[in-house]
Design an enzyme around this catalytic site. Structure first.
Site, PDB file in Angstrom:
ATOM      1  N   HIS A 102       0.845  -1.207   0.000  1.00  0.00           N
ATOM      2  CA  HIS A 102       0.000   0.000   0.000  1.00  0.00           C
ATOM      3  C   HIS A 102       0.870   1.243   0.000  1.00  0.00           C
ATOM      4  O   HIS A 102       2.010   1.225   0.458  1.00  0.00           O
ATOM      5  CB  HIS A 102      -0.946   0.017   1.208  1.00  0.00           C
ATOM      6  CG  HIS A 102      -0.247  -0.130   2.526  1.00  0.00           C
ATOM      7  ND1 HIS A 102       0.149  -1.355   3.026  1.00  0.00           N
ATOM      8  CD2 HIS A 102       0.140   0.785   3.436  1.00  0.00           C
ATOM      9  CE1 HIS A 102       0.750  -1.174   4.191  1.00  0.00           C
ATOM     10  NE2 HIS A 102       0.768   0.125   4.465  1.00  0.00           N
ATOM     11  N   HIS A 104       0.954   5.275   1.175  1.00  0.00           N
ATOM     12  CA  HIS A 104       0.369   6.308   2.022  1.00  0.00           C
ATOM     13  C   HIS A 104       0.436   7.643   1.294  1.00  0.00           C
ATOM     14  O   HIS A 104       1.498   8.018   0.771  1.00  0.00           O
ATOM     15  CB  HIS A 104       1.181   6.501   3.305  1.00  0.00           C
ATOM     16  CG  HIS A 104       1.220   5.316   4.221  1.00  0.00           C
ATOM     17  ND1 HIS A 104       0.435   5.223   5.342  1.00  0.00           N
ATOM     18  CD2 HIS A 104       1.954   4.181   4.194  1.00  0.00           C
ATOM     19  CE1 HIS A 104       0.695   4.097   5.969  1.00  0.00           C
ATOM     20  NE2 HIS A 104       1.622   3.436   5.295  1.00  0.00           N
TER      21      HIS A 104
END
Ligand code: 5GP
Length: 138
Positions: A102, A104
């Site tokens: 992922h 940010h």
């Protein structure tokens, strides 16, 4: 290190756990971080299974970056931030806590210190409202 499909982001992608979703298509999901480091902290999550950058398919990486850019621009517009930080952690010693790749996106505001990584939980009503606004600016 192998991918563990029981991680929390895999469950969110599968729809087994709710999230404040900003965007979703066949390849990625974008949602609010529930322990934000600043107002608008958003996560862009490729759906393809990989722990992080180190084991990701290069094709999945190049497919997701335009979306990362799109969300960054929508966040700037929505939060009126002065800048934005893109962060991505690989393995626990580097600060990774959820082992599904992922990115940010953390809005930065002049004179406001960013909160600690994965600490205070945000208000759900506020996250829901932000997710809607960001989505409308995508
Ligand atoms: P990492 O440390 O792995 O780079 O980041 C994981 C991020 O996921 C942290 O910023 C943390 O606040 C966030 N997070 C952890 N659990 C959940 C959850 O259940 N839902 C959402 N939306 N974010 C989560």
């Amino acid at each position: 290190m192998t991918y563990d499909p029981s991680n929390i982001f895999a469950k969110i992608i599968a729809g087994e756990i709710p999230s404040h979703k900003v965007f979703e298509d066949d390849t990625a999901l974008v949602m609010m971080d529930i322990f934000p480091q600043s107002r608008g902290h958003t996560l862009v999550i490729p759906k393809a299974q990989s722990r992080n950058l180190l084991d990701a398919d290069p094709a999945a990486l190049s497919a997701v970056m335009p979306l990362v850019q799109r969300v960054a621009k929508a966040l700037m517009q929505t939060t009126k931030a002065g800048g934005i930080r893109l962060a991505q952690f690989n393995e626990a010693p580097a600060g990774q806590t959820v082992f599904h790749l992922h990115f940010h996106l953390i809005p930065a505001f002049e004179g406001v210190a960013m909160g600690a990584h994965a600490s205070g939980r945000a208000d759900d009503a506020e996250l829901a409202q932000l997710a809607k606004k960001i989505a409308s600016n995508l």
